[in-house]
Design an enzyme around this catalytic site. Structure first.
Site, PDB file in Angstrom:
ATOM      1  CG  PHE A 234       6.210 -67.217  58.767  1.00 28.12           C
ATOM      2  CD1 PHE A 234       4.980 -67.280  59.400  1.00 28.12           C
ATOM      3  CD2 PHE A 234       6.684 -65.979  58.387  1.00 28.12           C
ATOM      4  CE1 PHE A 234       4.220 -66.142  59.636  1.00 28.12           C
ATOM      5  CE2 PHE A 234       5.932 -64.823  58.606  1.00 28.12           C
ATOM      6  CZ  PHE A 234       4.705 -64.910  59.230  1.00 28.12           C
TER       7      PHE A 234
ATOM      8  CD1 TRP B  16       0.441 -73.461  74.778  1.00 28.57           C
ATOM      9  CD2 TRP B  16      -0.911 -74.738  76.029  1.00 28.57           C
ATOM     10  NE1 TRP B  16      -0.667 -72.716  75.090  1.00 28.57           N
ATOM     11  CE2 TRP B  16      -1.517 -73.472  75.854  1.00 28.57           C
ATOM     12  CE3 TRP B  16      -1.574 -75.704  76.778  1.00 28.57           C
ATOM     13  CZ2 TRP B  16      -2.770 -73.157  76.400  1.00 28.57           C
ATOM     14  CZ3 TRP B  16      -2.808 -75.383  77.330  1.00 28.57           C
ATOM     15  CH2 TRP B  16      -3.399 -74.132  77.136  1.00 28.57           C
TER      16      TRP B  16
ATOM     17  CE  LYS C  33       3.552 -65.281  64.719  1.00 33.10           C
ATOM     18  NZ  LYS C  33       4.031 -65.110  66.100  1.00 33.10           N
TER      19      LYS C  33
ATOM     20  NE  ARG D 210      11.696 -64.447  64.355  1.00 33.99           N
ATOM     21  CZ  ARG D 210      10.623 -64.504  63.562  1.00 33.99           C
ATOM     22  NH1 ARG D 210      10.537 -63.707  62.524  1.00 33.99           N
ATOM     23  NH2 ARG D 210       9.650 -65.346  63.816  1.00 33.99           N
TER      24      ARG D 210
ATOM     25  CG  PHE E 227      -3.394 -79.720  70.061  1.00 31.51           C
ATOM     26  CD1 PHE E 227      -4.173 -78.599  70.306  1.00 31.51           C
ATOM     27  CD2 PHE E 227      -2.186 -79.549  69.391  1.00 31.51           C
ATOM     28  CE1 PHE E 227      -3.776 -77.337  69.891  1.00 31.51           C
ATOM     29  CE2 PHE E 227      -1.772 -78.293  68.977  1.00 31.51           C
ATOM     30  CZ  PHE E 227      -2.573 -77.180  69.230  1.00 31.51           C
TER      31      PHE E 227
ATOM     32  CB  ALA F 238      10.589 -65.846  58.163  1.00 29.96           C
TER      33      ALA F 238
ATOM     34  CB  THR G 155       4.931 -72.864  72.436  1.00 31.72           C
ATOM     35  OG1 THR G 155       4.082 -71.713  72.299  1.00 31.72           O
ATOM     36  CG2 THR G 155       4.553 -73.614  73.707  1.00 31.72           C
TER      37      THR G 155
ATOM     38  CE  LYS H 181       8.460 -71.200  63.440  1.00 25.48           C
ATOM     39  NZ  LYS H 181       8.693 -69.848  64.015  1.00 25.48           N
TER      40      LYS H 181
END
Length: 556
Positions: A301, A409, A105, A94, A381, A273, A73, A71
């Site tokens: 999230f 990415w 994470k 954030r 991907f 969140a 990224t 998200k």
């Protein structure tokens, strides 16, 4: 393949004054924190408040899985893509917490060729905002315990103290503690505990305050305890708000950084969140809207948590109206929701994608209730097959959503051109008729039920005796006409993290209800959600190192 930190270390960063100039700012409008970080001056708002607002884009995602969604990224890459298309865009994010950074994470500055830099600074101490929140919170704790020690003039009942301490680290050993041991001079013995700093009401207040005056007023309203007579005791009663505001004087100023492709980025505030409201500061978002034509922000999230709170809390408090929503998913995550083990996600399996699509489907239906146009993007991907992608595209378009592939990415802004074009087309051709899903003047139970039923899909909500008692107290104090902030596992629509996909026929159990009077919302804690996480068996901290030249490795 290069790691995120290797890519970040090779970034061609521009001096932060150059980034500021892209927004029409001078050196008088910013306060330097080295070459590549700055805070925005308090005086800037008066210069720009009459500017026309830009368009507001919210980036959210399906429920997180071990397969990853990307998200942040996507948010960064979309901002970079807008720059490549000649758009005046800012991203608003954030700040990362050290807890997850050292835990499981990792960092929160994006990934691959869609990152915010300087990545190491951002993920570690940045400009010290979260540390300021921590010490401000703990000052109030210290003043509270000192008041007990010095005669307890306010008649505080030590058994009814609701204000815990905080630290910005995952540390399960601090969840439940006893303070004041060691004799009369060491304080009044009582049970206490720690939360992670980003769960602090001080963090929520920082992110919802408009200015220093509003910040001080909100801090004064924090309820820390109740008296023997059952009356609330506030930070204002302890005369703590002035010193607390002084500690946050610089932290309230939004931070300016840049992406790998030198797109301006505002990073400010960092509430989780799953246990808080999960959005960057209103101040940063409003400022971004005055400084650019397009603002791309994210909420933490999945959309059942971050987006719901962004829409029902942040937008309500900040008088914001999103113009479009980007919903991020991956083929791998859909397969995981379809029952495929993490180690087997690379093989083509259209049937598993179909089974797992119900998770994405529910998020789309949820967001459509807010009547904001939606663009679904698949974070690409190399293992994704054409058949799998075609299935998701067809289903999303049948549901009335635009659809785009994102390759940010791997390719940075260039990999987000398709997504950016879809977003621009949506802004130009579709109108947002944004509305909330509940009335804040409704009863607490009805507001919680609205979220539980309309967003989670729950049949009903159960309350513990403790939660019912707290609701009655909140009503008696006249503080029930506020939005609700539901703390829930991020891994499922339900309060059971093991129920993947789109669970049905379940209930939500609310075990605690607390009032955040300063932030201006009611917190309902469900299931086994904890406000102090623990480190995993193998924490990310084990792989982080620094060489003799100060070069950091192992951050991701």
């Amino acid at each position: 393949m290069k790691t995120d930190i290797q890519i970040a270390n090779e970034a061609n960063m521009e001096h932060i004054s150059v980034i500021a100039s892209k927004l029409g700012l001078t050196e008088n409008d910013i306060e330097f924190y080295g070459k590549y970080k700055a805070k925005i001056s308090d005086d800037l708002w008066e210069k720009v408040e009459n500017n026309e607002n830009g368009k507001l884009i919210l980036v959210t995602a399906i429920n997180p899985t071990p397969a990853g969604e990307g998200k942040t990224t996507t948010t960064v890459g979309l901002g970079q893509a807008m720059g490549k298309l000649g758009k005046n865009a800012i991203i608003a994010l954030r700040e990362p917490s050290l807890g997850p950074c050292m835990g499981i994470k990792g960092g929160a500055a994006g990934g691959g060729y869609a990152q915010v830099v300087p990545m190491e600074d951002i993920n570690l101490h940045f400009t010290g905002d979260i540390h300021a929140v921590s010490i401000t919170h703990n000052l109030l704790s210290a003043m509270l315990d000192n008041h007990l020690q010095q005669g307890n003039k306010l008649g505080i009942d030590p058994r009814q103290i609701v204000w815990k301490r905080v630290v910005d680290m995952n540390d399960r050993a601090l969840r439940s503690i006893v303070v004041g041991l060691g004799g009369r001079m060491q304080g009044v013995p009582r049970e206490d505990g720690f939360m992670i700093s980003v769960a602090s009401e001080v963090m929520a207040i920082l992110c919802l305050a408009n200015d220093l005056e509003d910040l001080k007023d909100r801090l004064s309203r924090i309820i820390v305890a109740y008296s023997y007579d059952g009356e609330p005791v506030t930070a204002g009663d302890l005369n703590a708000e002035g010193a607390m505001t002084a500690l946050l004087k610089d932290a309230i100023k939004p931070n300016l950084v840049q992406t790998l492709e030198n797109t301006p980025a505002l990073m400010h505030g960092g509430p989780f969140a799953n246990i808080a409201h999960g959005c960057n500061s209103i101040r940063a978002t409003k400022l971004a809207l005055k400084l650019s034509d397009i603002v791309i922000t994210e909420a933490g999230f999945g959309a059942d948590l971050g987006a719901e709170k962004f829409l029902d809390i942040k937008c309500r408090k900040g008088n914001l109206k999103p113009d479009a929503i980007v919903l991020v998913a991956t083929i791998r995550a859909l397969k995981y929701n379809g029952g495929i083990a993490k180690n087997n996600l690379s093989a083509e399996d259209v049937e598993a994608v179909e089974r797992g699509f119900v998770n994405l489907e529910k998020h789309i239906e949820n967001l459509q209730q807010y009547e904001v146009p939606i663009v679904v993007t698949l974070n690409s991907f190399v293992t994704d097959s054409d058949k799998e992608i075609s299935f998701v595209k067809e289903k999303c378009e049948k549901m009335g959503c635009e659809f785009a592939i994102s390759e940010v990415w791997e390719k940075g802004g260039q990999g987000g051109i398709e997504l950016a074009q879809k977003v621009i087309e949506t802004l130009e051709t579709k109108e947002s008729n944004f509305k909330f899903i509940y009335d804040e003047n409704d009863s607490i139970e009805n507001k919680i039920m609205n979220v539980a039923n309309k967003i989670y899909g729950a049949d009903s909500v159960n309350y513990t005796a403790k939660a019912k008692k707290s609701i009655k107290k909140i009503v008696d104090m006249g503080l029930d006409k506020l939005p609700v902030c539901i703390a829930k596992t991020q891994y499922s629509f339900s309060d059971n993290p093991n129920l993947l996909g789109r669970p049905e026929g379940f209930d939500i159990t609310v075990r605690e209800v607390n009032i955040s009077a300063g932030a201006g919302f009611i917190v309902a804690i469900t299931g086994n959600v904890m406000t102090m996480p623990g480190l995993p068996k193998k924490p990310a901290a084990e792989g982080i190192d620094v060489d003799k030249n100060g070069k950091i490795s192992g951050l991701f």
